[in-house]
Design a protein around this motif. Structure first.
Motif, PDB file in Angstrom:
ATOM      1  N   ALA A   5       0.793  -1.583   0.385  1.00  0.00           N
ATOM      2  CA  ALA A   5       0.103   0.056   0.229  1.00  0.00           C
ATOM      3  C   ALA A   5       0.679   1.421   0.349  1.00  0.00           C
ATOM      4  N   LEU A   6       0.288   2.477  -0.720  1.00  0.00           N
ATOM      5  CA  LEU A   6       1.118   3.145  -0.295  1.00  0.00           C
ATOM      6  C   LEU A   6       0.384   4.340   0.194  1.00  0.00           C
ATOM      7  N   SER A   7       0.587   5.776   0.301  1.00  0.00           N
ATOM      8  CA  SER A   7      -0.322   7.147   1.117  1.00  0.00           C
ATOM      9  C   SER A   7       1.015   8.036   0.610  1.00  0.00           C
ATOM     10  N   PHE A   8       0.895   9.009   0.550  1.00  0.00           N
ATOM     11  CA  PHE A   8       1.322  10.511   0.392  1.00  0.00           C
ATOM     12  C   PHE A   8       0.914  11.373   1.005  1.00  0.00           C
ATOM     13  N   GLU A   9       1.529  12.803   1.489  1.00  0.00           N
ATOM     14  CA  GLU A   9       1.218  13.291   2.580  1.00  0.00           C
ATOM     15  C   GLU A   9       1.527  14.831   1.415  1.00  0.00           C
ATOM     16  N   ASP A  35      -3.475   4.497  -0.862  1.00  0.00           N
ATOM     17  CA  ASP A  35      -4.168   3.480  -0.036  1.00  0.00           C
ATOM     18  C   ASP A  35      -5.043   5.393   0.715  1.00  0.00           C
ATOM     19  N   PHE A  36      -4.510   6.116   1.024  1.00  0.00           N
ATOM     20  CA  PHE A  36      -4.554   7.279   0.835  1.00  0.00           C
ATOM     21  C   PHE A  36      -4.322   8.727   1.409  1.00  0.00           C
ATOM     22  N   HIS A 258       4.838   5.045   3.559  1.00  0.00           N
ATOM     23  CA  HIS A 258       3.949   6.420   3.369  1.00  0.00           C
ATOM     24  C   HIS A 258       5.184   7.499   2.781  1.00  0.00           C
ATOM     25  N   PHE A 259       4.648   8.456   2.015  1.00  0.00           N
ATOM     26  CA  PHE A 259       5.714   9.257   1.463  1.00  0.00           C
ATOM     27  C   PHE A 259       5.188  10.588   1.991  1.00  0.00           C
ATOM     28  N   TYR A 260       6.663  11.459   2.402  1.00  0.00           N
ATOM     29  CA  TYR A 260       6.499  12.787   2.795  1.00  0.00           C
ATOM     30  C   TYR A 260       7.019  13.634   1.073  1.00  0.00           C
TER      31      TYR A 260
END
Length: 287
Positions: A5-9, A35-36, A258-260
């Motif tokens: 899963a991936l998510s980005f901020e 994912d979000f 999770h990527f900043y």
């Protein structure tokens, strides 16, 4: 290996050019089917309105699952919970609950008499209202913590108060995360802990950020960036190091990255592509 899963901020824009940059970043990364995605909240709640507007716009225009950051700095309980309910009305049920940084020049966090005492208190209130709550975690000692054990105890209190998952501060070596994960398991924490990844867009800025939040910088990484900046290869180095870090994490059983993004999509997208994570492609397809 299944696709992680991936998510980005993202952070909320403060000007028209920044609005275009945010939208460019969202549209560049949305095809990776995160994912979000999450939108940050400025120190002392300074971007409260902007965060709400960005959350609404991203959700409405893209259909992505958007998580809104929420802090309890410089606000009463009623004000903070009122903001949470505004998010709910906008279709947002996922909150990244953080104590928050005090306003510039204010020094250490001081709770308002009519406000939340800290992140544990905030999490308990949000979870009690049915929100899906994510919290922050520190794989290395938080600057305000007595020691690393105190950090882990604090994380456990937040999860026991009703948080569903945690996202870590960024780090440079996979072993840092694995040691933290093992320590959390020993402390009885079984909630998902998602590693936070910061592809280095600007080395000087990253060093300042690392010093402020207690992230240690391996000397070999510092030396490599100083050389790469002189030679014009900083982006290539940043992509290679972040890709290697993510690959090590995935090999160690991590299921979510999770990527900043800092509202700059290129390095994050390049890292995902280097890992074989492209629209419609899983790691199984490229093994």
């Amino acid at each position: 290996m299944t696709r992680p899963a991936l998510s980005f901020e993202f952070f909320p824009p403060k000007s028209l050019p920044q609005s275009f940059r945010l939208w460019d970043c969202v549209t560049a990364l949305a095809p990776l089917a995160p994912d979000f995605v999450s939108v940050t909240y400025g120190a002392g709640g300074t971007t409260r309105k902007l965060t709400h507007e960005a959350v609404q716009a991203i959700g409405a225009q893209t259909g992505l699952d958007v998580a809104a950051h929420l802090t309890c700095v410089e606000a009463s309980r009623d004000e903070t919970l009122g903001i949470a309910e505004e998010y709910r009305k906008a279709g947002v049920d996922r909150i990244v609950a953080l104590r928050g940084d005090p306003p510039k020049g204010a020094g250490r966090f001081v709770a308002r008499p009519d406000g939340f005492s800290g992140s544990v208190d905030l999490v308990e209130a949000l979870a009690g209202r049915g929100f899906d709550v994510t919290v922050g975690a520190y794989p290395e000692k938080h600057p305000d913590a007595a020691d690393h054990s105190a950090d882990i105890e604090h994380l456990k209190r937040k999860l026991d108060a009703g948080a569903d998952t945690a996202i870590t501060q960024f780090f440079f070596e996979a072993e840092t995360f694995f040691r933290f994960r093992d320590a959390c398991e020993k402390a009885g924490i079984d909630a998902p802990i998602i590693p936070g990844i910061l592809p280095v867009e600007n080395w000087a800025g990253t060093r300042r950020f690392a010093e402020a939040c207690g992230t240690s910088i391996p000397q070999v990484v510092a030396d490599a960036f100083e050389t790469a900046e002189r030679d014009g290869g900083a982006d290539l180095l940043a992509t290679a190091l972040a890709t290697e870090l993510c690959d090590d994490l995935l090999s160690g059983g991590v299921e979510h990255l999770h990527f900043y993004t800092l509202n700059k999509p290129d390095l994050t997208r390049d890292v995902c592509h280097a890992l074989g994570l492209t629209p419609g492609v899983s790691l199984q397809n490229v093994a």
